[in-house]
Write an enzyme that holds these catalytic residues in place. Structure first.
Site, PDB file in Angstrom:
ATOM      1  CG  HIS A 246      -2.068   0.902   1.177  1.00  0.00           C
ATOM      2  ND1 HIS A 246      -1.952   2.271   1.158  1.00  0.00           N
ATOM      3  CD2 HIS A 246      -3.399   0.650   1.112  1.00  0.00           C
ATOM      4  CE1 HIS A 246      -3.155   2.818   1.096  1.00  0.00           C
ATOM      5  NE2 HIS A 246      -4.053   1.849   1.066  1.00  0.00           N
ATOM      6  NE  ARG A 269      -3.795   7.467  -1.459  1.00  0.00           N
ATOM      7  CZ  ARG A 269      -3.829   6.305  -2.094  1.00  0.00           C
ATOM      8  NH1 ARG A 269      -3.760   6.277  -3.410  1.00  0.00           N
ATOM      9  NH2 ARG A 269      -3.935   5.179  -1.428  1.00  0.00           N
TER      10      ARG A 269
END
Length: 583
Positions: A246, A269
């Site tokens: 990740h 995000r």
């Protein structure tokens, strides 16, 4: 006959509730002292296409579109049969959580790789924790009210699958309190992945040695136990080299080399956060697939890389920001000048980054390929900022299953009596998992495994029971002499300590006294006016010991209430309460 569920995370819990709905009995064995697993740490939400919430928000999504998004992410390893189950049952899975457990999943976000907003969460607390706790509490209540149907044994490590002469899985061996116990029945494995497998026979080191030294977001229970046990019994492992790194692990400025790191939710995000390198420049589409963003971070190489949220994005995901700030993993800045100073760059450089991005927002032409935007940025704003590093996060590889969650052997045939769901099941996500699909995979395939195991139990014949030497028939009331569910997770009695005697009979401590207990071998915290000795609970905390040690010797009330329901302490840590704080 009871079905044995190995693992008490969301996949195992979903399987257990489905078994009960189908009229089956359940024995749940979990090697942790506190169930929940990594599911409790999931921060972005759960995917669902065509859900009630999407319909209410007029989001034109459906299972076919979700199928195509998932297949694109899975790439060359896409298994259409498994993806069709995952996406086709996604809406029903989210609706089931809302209807059966009364959960708030009213907010929907678009994460990387998704063409539509479909990642559901509520208005407060981490969705993984909320969803998992709801199932966990319901199952534990049933273990008390219907002990003839539900048994839960914690700190029980399953070490072996038992097979009969016909190669059917008919039970397990497990260790509990230093003794080897045996339980009989069909088995559902929900043991999680191997992204924290730093053991001597590490699957991580075997299949992805170049990742072995990376930090991880996983709890130390994720050592591939189910994989190893099942493959020893003849199961086939697939895609074992597919380990997801990740891109956004949170770097603690006070402990930058920590092996276990907290995850920065992809939702940060999704609401508009930007990734900026140490020159203050963008270098990637922030909403691309995880492996792509990770690759671009390594390719760019200009660390520290920071995730920056402007005022509107911070407000949209305010709870997460408050949580990360409270842990010392995120900083708030009240101006662009303060942010530029943090980067060590000139204000004009940062202004140009924002101006260039605003031009992209207006033109919809991003040199990095971004297609979805959350508005323009202003320099005179507030900002939340964290340093990022790639972290081991999820293992797409695992035991091969079919679309009924049956485990497949090395000859391509289902192993009778053995099922798998959650991260231990390989092939569901192909080469790369989409954000929001980990919780979904747990719920969907947990329910599929529960359905299949219940049907398998009903189809068992008296002849099969006889061939098993009567062992299967002997478990109608479950394993003779097995430990009781209610006594399996109790903490050690709190040690004697100084303190005044209150009028109610409990002891009263000052904060100065509490502050003396901040070592791993002697940890106290204060929660809602109560003093807890959590020393014995430290290794069992699903968020890892670091989550507790951050508040050792301190008042952890605000952080605790952000994450937990008030019932957690009396339900799971009553013996840890040693007194009250002096007012």
């Amino acid at each position: 006959m009871s079905t044995i569920v190995v693992g008490g995370g969301l996949a195992g819990l979903s399987a257990a509730h489905t078994l009960l709905e189908r009229g089956a009995n359940v024995l749940l064995l979990d090697k942790q002292g506190f169930m929940g697993g990594n599911s409790t740490k999931a921060t972005s939400g759960i995917n669902g296409a065509g859900t009630q919430t999407q319909q209410e928000l007029n989001i034109p999504d459906n299972a076919k579109i979700f199928f195509e998004d998932t297949k694109k992410s899975a790439r060359e390893l896409a298994r259409d049969d498994l993806i069709r189950v995952l996406t086709g049952r996604s809406g029903d899975a989210v609706n089931w959580l809302q209807d059966k457990f009364g959960l708030d999943l009213s907010k929907v976000a678009r994460l990387g790789g998704h063409t539509h907003p479909r990642t559901h969460r509520g208005g407060a607390q981490f969705p993984g924790m909320v969803i998992t706790y709801a199932q966990m509490e319901r199952l534990e209540d049933l273990a008390v009210s219907q002990p003839e149907r539900v048994k839960i044994i914690k700190k029980a490590r399953v070490t072996k699958l038992i097979k009969d002469e016909n190669a059917q899985v008919i039970g397990v061996e497990y260790t509990f309190n230093g003794k080897t116990e045996t339980a009989y029945g069909p088995v559902i494995l929900a043991t999680g992945g191997y992204a924290a497998d730093f053991t001597s026979d590490s699957l991580l080191k075997k299949h992805r040695p170049e990742y072995y030294n990376l930090p991880t977001t996983n709890g130390d229970h994720c050592t591939g136990d189910g994989h190893k046990m099942a493959m020893t019994a003849g199961a086939k492992g697939i895609d074992m080299e597919k380990v997801q790194v990740h891109p956004t692990g949170l770097v603690d400025p006070n402990d930058p080399e920590a092996k276990v790191k907290f995850l920065a939710a992809e939702a940060l995000r999704g609401v508009g956060g930007l990734l900026l390198d140490n020159t203050g420049a963008r270098f990637v589409d922030e909403l691309q697939h995880r492996d792509y963003v990770t690759g671009k971070m390594w390719e760019n190489g200009k660390f520290p890389i920071r995730l920056v949220l402007n005022g509107p994005a911070s407000k949209d995901i305010e709870w997460h920001c408050k949580h990360y700030v409270g842990r010392g993993l995120m900083k708030r800045f009240d101006s662009g000048d303060a942010l530029a100073k943090e980067f060590g760059i000139s204000p004009s450089t940062l202004k140009k980054t924002f101006e260039d991005y605003n031009q992209v927002v207006r033109s919809k032409k991003d040199p990095f390929g971004k297609k979805f935007f959350s508005g323009e940025w202003t320099y005179d704003d507030t900002f939340h900022v964290s340093m990022m590093t790639p972290v081991l996060h999820y293992t797409m590889g695992g035991l091969e299953i079919d679309d009924a969650s049956r485990v497949i052997d090395t000859n391509g045939k289902p192993i009778p009596g053995l099922f798998a769901c959650g991260e231990v099941a390989g092939g569901v996500h192909g080469a790369n998992r989409l954000g929001g699909s980990s919780l979904l995979g747990c719920v969907v395939f947990g329910r599929v495994a529960g359905d299949s195991a219940a049907a398998y139990t009903l189809q068992a014949t008296s002849a099969a029971i006889a061939k098993a030497g009567g062992r299967l028939g002997a478990i109608a009331g479950q394993v003779s002499g097995a430990p009781s569910a209610s006594s399996s997770s109790s903490s050690a009695p709190a040690p004697e300590a100084k303190g005044e005697q209150s009028s109610a009979g409990g002891k009263v401590y000052t904060m100065d006294e509490v502050a003396k207990h901040k070592d791993k071998k002697d940890v106290w915290v204060v929660v809602n006016g109560e003093v807890l000795d959590v020393t014995e609970f430290l290794p069992d905390h699903p968020g890892g010991e670091k989550a507790i040690m951050l508040y050792a010797g301190r008042d952890a009330t605000e952080e605790f209430n952000m994450l937990h329901d008030p019932k957690v302490i009396p339900r799971y840590a009553a013996n840890a309460v040693i007194g009250k704080i002096k007012q």
